[in-house]
Design an enzyme around this catalytic site. Structure first.
Site, PDB file in Angstrom:
ATOM      1  N   HIS A 205       0.837  -1.202   0.000  1.00 45.99           N
ATOM      2  CA  HIS A 205       0.000   0.000   0.000  1.00 45.99           C
ATOM      3  C   HIS A 205       0.875   1.256   0.000  1.00 45.99           C
ATOM      4  O   HIS A 205       2.013   1.225   0.464  1.00 45.99           O
ATOM      5  CB  HIS A 205      -0.885   0.055   1.254  1.00 45.99           C
ATOM      6  CG  HIS A 205      -2.001  -0.935   1.268  1.00 45.99           C
ATOM      7  ND1 HIS A 205      -2.292  -1.708   2.371  1.00 45.99           N
ATOM      8  CD2 HIS A 205      -2.914  -1.265   0.328  1.00 45.99           C
ATOM      9  CE1 HIS A 205      -3.335  -2.473   2.112  1.00 45.99           C
ATOM     10  NE2 HIS A 205      -3.722  -2.230   0.873  1.00 45.99           N
TER      11      HIS A 205
ATOM     12  N   CYS B 235      -3.180   0.805   9.838  1.00 41.82           N
ATOM     13  CA  CYS B 235      -4.152  -0.141   9.267  1.00 41.82           C
ATOM     14  C   CYS B 235      -5.301  -0.472  10.198  1.00 41.82           C
ATOM     15  O   CYS B 235      -6.391  -0.820   9.743  1.00 41.82           O
ATOM     16  CB  CYS B 235      -3.464  -1.460   8.906  1.00 41.82           C
ATOM     17  SG  CYS B 235      -2.003  -1.320   7.882  1.00 41.82           S
TER      18      CYS B 235
END
Length: 233
Positions: free
Chosen positions: A139, A226
């Site tokens: 990511h 996250c």
């Protein structure tokens, strides 16, 4: 690096929640979803802003069902909840900067999804810019974090790409690339305990760090941003 242990991840998650609370955050802990083990990474299926929330479509099929569980939670907190119209976007590829929202194309976030997200963001009064997440990086926020309105923590590779040329940059030391995912919460920066070089850089720059153990979640390319969705009321 091997597989993470259940007890290890559980312990790291509990310490993470405690750190958020110690930093002055009110934390809403959601029910476990045994059918969706990746749902601990609650940042990927949704984005939250003061003006509203956006339900996303994660880029791996096993996570698509998470949306039906996160939507009712968001509707309790926000009067406006939008849905991504097409494509795929993981929230881990979206970095909010002052004045713009950066969307990183990756194996999990498609161009179609980024364009659809741009439309949702416009409805919430936000402006988007689309960039390329480095190849072999899960990511965008695996390789960067916002420290304050002027400063970004990032890897040398992402710094060299030029996407943060308008910001002051702190580059993590070689070998500590995973440390680029930190979490600024009020006056504290949550950072992986084992990344001593990065912690030293942050402290020299005047940031108050809060070290947390991340060895288990790091085994599945996860980081501190996250595991929560965060916003100002």
């Amino acid at each position: 690096r091997g597989d993470p242990s259940y007890e290890g991840v559980k312990g790291e998650h509990a310490a993470y929640v405690a750190a958020l609370q110690a930093a002055g955050v009110e934390v809403d802990i959601l029910e476990a979803l045994d059918a969706f083990p990746d749902s601990i990474f609650v940042e990927d299926p949704a984005l939250v802003f003061s003006a509203g929330a956006i339900v996303l479509r994660p880029g791996v099929e096993s996570r698509l069902g998470e949306a039906e569980f996160i939507r009712p939670v968001l509707e309790r907190h926000f009067s406006k909840v939008l849905n991504l119209a097409g494509g795929c976007v993981d929230g881990g590829d979206v970095l909010r900067l002052p004045g713009k929202v950066m969307i990183g194309l990756s194996a999990r976030t498609t161009l179609e999804g980024a364009l659809a997200l741009n439309e949702c963001l416009a409805e919430l009064g936000e402006e988007a810019v689309i960039v390329q997440t480095p190849h072999e990086v899960l990511h965008l926020k695996t390789a960067c974090s916002l420290l304050d309105d002027d400063t970004v923590l990032c890897t040398a590779r992402l710094s060299a790409s030029g996407i943060f040329r308008d910001h002051r940059q702190i580059v993590v030391p070689e070998g500590e690339e995973s440390a680029a995912n930190v979490l600024r919460v009020n006056d504290r920066v949550l950072v992986g305990e084992n990344y001593l070089g990065t912690r030293l850089l942050l402290e020299k720059a005047g940031y108050r760090t809060m070290p947390l153990q991340t060895a288990e979640i790091a085994k599945i390319d996860a980081g501190l941003s996250c595991m929560s969705l965060r916003w100002h009321r």
